[in-house]
Design an enzyme around this catalytic site. Structure first.
Site, PDB file in Angstrom:
ATOM      1  N   THR A   1       8.485 -56.177 -63.171  1.00  0.00           N
ATOM      2  CA  THR A   1       9.406 -56.168 -61.921  1.00  0.00           C
ATOM      3  C   THR A   1       9.264 -55.019 -61.217  1.00  0.00           C
ATOM      4  O   THR A   1       8.721 -55.129 -60.140  1.00  0.00           O
ATOM      5  CB  THR A   1      10.830 -56.354 -62.359  1.00  0.00           C
TER       6      THR A   1
ATOM      7  N   ARG B   1      21.432 -64.491 -56.866  1.00  0.00           N
ATOM      8  CA  ARG B   1      21.036 -65.855 -57.161  1.00  0.00           C
ATOM      9  C   ARG B   1      22.159 -66.219 -58.052  1.00  0.00           C
ATOM     10  O   ARG B   1      22.750 -65.457 -58.835  1.00  0.00           O
ATOM     11  CB  ARG B   1      19.694 -65.908 -57.911  1.00  0.00           C
TER      12      ARG B   1
ATOM     13  N   TRP C   1       8.931 -58.740 -72.393  1.00  0.00           N
ATOM     14  CA  TRP C   1       8.799 -59.160 -70.896  1.00  0.00           C
ATOM     15  C   TRP C   1       7.134 -59.686 -71.152  1.00  0.00           C
ATOM     16  O   TRP C   1       6.731 -60.720 -70.444  1.00  0.00           O
ATOM     17  CB  TRP C   1       8.925 -58.416 -69.770  1.00  0.00           C
TER      18      TRP C   1
ATOM     19  N   ASN D   1      10.927 -63.018 -72.292  1.00  0.00           N
ATOM     20  CA  ASN D   1      11.759 -63.106 -71.036  1.00  0.00           C
ATOM     21  C   ASN D   1      11.683 -64.152 -69.997  1.00  0.00           C
ATOM     22  O   ASN D   1      10.616 -63.902 -69.774  1.00  0.00           O
ATOM     23  CB  ASN D   1      11.996 -61.632 -70.377  1.00  0.00           C
ATOM     24  N   GLU D   2      12.558 -65.252 -69.579  1.00  0.00           N
ATOM     25  CA  GLU D   2      12.168 -66.082 -68.707  1.00  0.00           C
ATOM     26  C   GLU D   2      10.961 -67.015 -68.477  1.00  0.00           C
ATOM     27  O   GLU D   2      10.450 -67.231 -67.743  1.00  0.00           O
ATOM     28  CB  GLU D   2      12.393 -65.407 -67.223  1.00  0.00           C
TER      29      GLU D   2
ATOM     30  N   GLU E   1      21.266 -62.057 -68.775  1.00  0.00           N
ATOM     31  CA  GLU E   1      20.836 -61.452 -67.760  1.00  0.00           C
ATOM     32  C   GLU E   1      21.478 -62.091 -66.640  1.00  0.00           C
ATOM     33  O   GLU E   1      21.474 -63.148 -65.989  1.00  0.00           O
ATOM     34  CB  GLU E   1      19.137 -61.395 -67.574  1.00  0.00           C
TER      35      GLU E   1
END
EC number: 3.2.1.46
Length: 683
Positions: free
Chosen positions: A111, A398, A153, A199-200, A276
């Site tokens: 990120t 979001r 991640w 992650n995600e 998160e």
């Protein structure tokens, strides 16, 4: 328990009658509320534990990483660094967080930068890289009961054996993750409480089961598994259809759930977390977002933990999601930091609850809009948190927030069951003021007298109240830190440090690759201590890392500058390095970075390009540079003109630069390759 609410629109008479039951200054400040001017909606709410309790509360936390969000924090001088840590972790001081979640560094962009792995290569283990070990120890030092979570991640490339996928060799991935947990204990005496999957990104049921087996085999039965740190589905459905998977996943963690859950998640009977959330600019609207979701994640979605991304905005603000931390500490060179309003919103919950408390079973929606939760320790203590955030003042980044309205209202609470004998409640109050900009944050008001199990509150819009039997709350603080200053306009680093406290040099923010202090034992003397790029294989990425490595530094607003650095290409034939100026992008957008890049290659050529990808060639030619020898590069930009020197002699000049107009200084390599840098200087 919930009982039907009595609804009544009250005029002045009824309001004056009720006012006698509450010894609390009105929420707008001094004096009783002007209820005659606008009628209040009035409703009653019952808090009762006689028929049992709701779900167990697991705590409020924040994420460091995902990625490099705490990068600049470590470079703060004392006492400022410890002050920042106190505001985050010290109990009954500031945010008083219950949970710290950290990235398990994977050598890849996650990120706002890359975080180093504990295993760059297959035969390599080092549990002192990066800053997350240090941060977990600092958190534990302040609150020994804080819960720790690790989540990857990205992964070093060797785990996928060349494929951009961590599940082809699940035993290797499980070994890698478990080694991080074992290293935390062996080298730092840290007990990791929870571990995540990826992650995600996609999860693999086979891998999750193997991870549980590997944990147990290494005596880590107490480490719980969270899955899948993405959405409620498909993990919930798969758990309902796969009993073995259901047996090994302890917590279903969803990201940015918008306070809602899904039926399948509830049917699993597992703990549900917003693992998160937030990720919002940390002004008062960010505080409103945080206040709303801290309550409504439970009220609407049965979530018993909410974890903010990110803990502290300690990265260059022009990187993606600048200032999306609970507080801001992005100037180690000046010592300036800012305790933002989300810190005090956090305190409304964290200072008056603990993991292991239980929610009361209430509906939690207020008649006039807003929400409340009530929690108990089962020993007679009660904490009620009320929020009345309006739609436009509580939008998170979001997901999109459906319209709703909040109006001034009177709430009357009836305490039943074991709470009937409560005589007094301590009161803490915040009011976010979007007109004057003078918000009142986490102020202690006069206690409320509870009369025959009943008290009333007049609630305005954009407020948070905590009412609690606990008398331990404190709004603590330190003297104002130094004023903000831009990054120094003249900056040097010779990397000459024998035992560095951290593996990375101060203020360099790696955006692809990892740049570490290095001891060059074979050097005759001038370059024993250097900075070395150490990632030599493309990682299993989380986003689109660049094909080149790059670390940025300085002031994004810089226009004219001279960058000088000694460079050492280690890779023969096609190796190469660069120094750069006016670099305009990083983080998840690193691939599209523009600027002025001065490259030299092991084949004796050089290039000047307008982009990191090296596609926009402004100048090229022969340099005579070779691998395994030190050379000095200088890049000078004034206005629209750039020039370059090699070993102090002009190599190219009068290259016209149209854009970008400003940006960071940087250094890096042509590919994932070893290379060294020394005597960096930017003016």
């Amino acid at each position: 328990r919930w009982t039907p609410r009595q609804r009544s629109w009250t005029g002045m008479g009824c309001a004056a009658l009720l006012w006698g039951t509450i010894l609390l200054g009105c929420s707008c400040g001094s004096g009783p509320p002007a209820v005659g001017a606008a009628p209040l909606v009035s409703a009653t709410y019952v808090l009762d534990d006689a028929d049992g309790l709701g779900r167990e509360f697991d705590g409020i936390g924040a994420v460091s990483g995902g990625g490099a969000t705490s990068r600049l924090l470590v470079n703060y001088q004392e006492p400022f660094r410890s002050q920042i840590l106190d505001y985050l972790f010290k109990p009954n001081f500031g945010a008083s967080l219950h949970i710290l979640k950290v990235e398990i560094g994977g050598d890849a962009q996650s990120t706002d930068g890359t975080e180093p792995s504990h295993m760059h290569y297959e035969n390599d283990e080092n549990y002192f890289r990066g800053y997350e070990w240090w941060l977990m120890k600092e958190a534990k030092k302040r609150n020994p009961k804080i819960k720790l979570i690790g989540l990857p991640w990205a992964f070093p490339g060797w785990i996928g054996k060349g494929e951009n996928w961590p599940y082809d060799y699940p035993d290797i991935t499980a070994y890698y993750i478990v080694s991080w947990i074992l290293g935390a204990k062996q080298y730092h005496d840290l007990d990791i409480d929870y571990i995540g999957i990826w992650n995600e990104r996609a999860f693999s049921s086979k891998y999750i089961k193997l991870l549980r087996y590997t944990l147990d085999k290494h005596g880590l039965e107490q480490v719980r598994i969270i899955a899948s740190d993405r959405l409620w589905e498909p993990i919930s459905f798969v758990m309902l259809t796969d009993s073995e998977l259901h047996g090994v996943v302890d917590v279903i963690g969803a990201h940015y759930p918008g306070t809602k859950t899904v039926q399948n998640a509830i049917l699993t009977g597992k703990k549900l977390w917003s693992s998160e959330d937030y990720s919002t600019f940390n002004n008062d609207v960010g505080a409103g977002c945080w206040a709303r979701i801290l309550n409504q994640n439970y009220v609407n979605g049965n979530m018993t933990s909410t974890i903010a991304w990110n803990l502290v905005a300690s990265y260059y603000e022009q990187l993606p999601f600048g200032r999306c931390g609970l507080m801001t500490a992005q100037e180690p060179w000046s010592g300036h930091y800012k305790v933002e309003s989300p810190i005090w919103i956090t305190a409304h919950t964290t200072q008056f609850t603990q993991p292991g408390w239980s929610y009361l079973e209430v509906d939690g929606h207020l008649e006039g809009g807003g929400s409340f939760v009530a929690l108990t320790d089962g020993l007679g203590n009660l904490t009620i948190i009320i929020e009345t955030m309006s739609h436009n003042h509580s939008k998170c980044i979001r997901p999109p927030l459906p319209n709703f309205s909040v109006i001034p209202q009177r709430a009357t609470f009836y305490l039943r069951g074991s709470f009937y004998m409560v005589g007094t409640l301590q009161v803490w109050h915040s009011r976010l003021d979007f007109e004057s900009g003078k918000s009142s944050l986490f102020q202690q008001l006069h206690p409320v007298k509870v009369w025959k199990g009943r008290f009333s509150l007049d609630l305005n819009v954009d407020e948070v109240y905590t009412l609690t039997t606990l008398k331990t709350g404190q709004k603590c603080g330190y003297p104002e830190p130094p004023p903000p200053q831009p990054f120094p306009s003249s900056y040097k680093d010779d990397f000459n440090i024998r035992n560095p406290p951290f593996s990375e040099a101060p203020n360099f923010a790696d955006q692809t690759g990892v740049f570490e202090y290095f001891v060059n034992a074979s050097d005759p003397g001038d370059h024993v201590f250097t900075l070395r790029q150490v990632v030599v294989q493309r990682p299993i990425t989380w986003v689109s890392d660049a094909d080149q490595t790059i670390s940025v530094i300085g002031n994004f607003k810089w226009v004219n500058m001279t960058v000088t650095c000694d460079i050492y290409i280690e890779k023969p034939r096609d190796g190469g390095v660069f120094i750069a100026a006016r670099v305009d992008n990083g983080g998840i957008y690193v691939r599209r970075s523009k600027g002025v890049f001065f490259w030299v290659f092991a084949d004796g050529t050089y290039r000047v390009t307008g982009d990191l990808a090296g596609e926009e060639i402004l100048m090229k030619g022969l340099s005579g540079v070779r691998d395994n020898a030190w050379h000095t590069l200088t890049l000078n930009i004034q206005g629209n003109s750039a020039s370059g020197l090699l070993n102090g002699y002009p190599l190219w000049e009068n290259v016209t630069i149209s854009k970008p107009k400003n940006g960071w200084a940087a250094l890096g390599t042509r590919s994932f390759e070893f290379a060294q840098f020394d005597n960096f200087h930017v003016e």
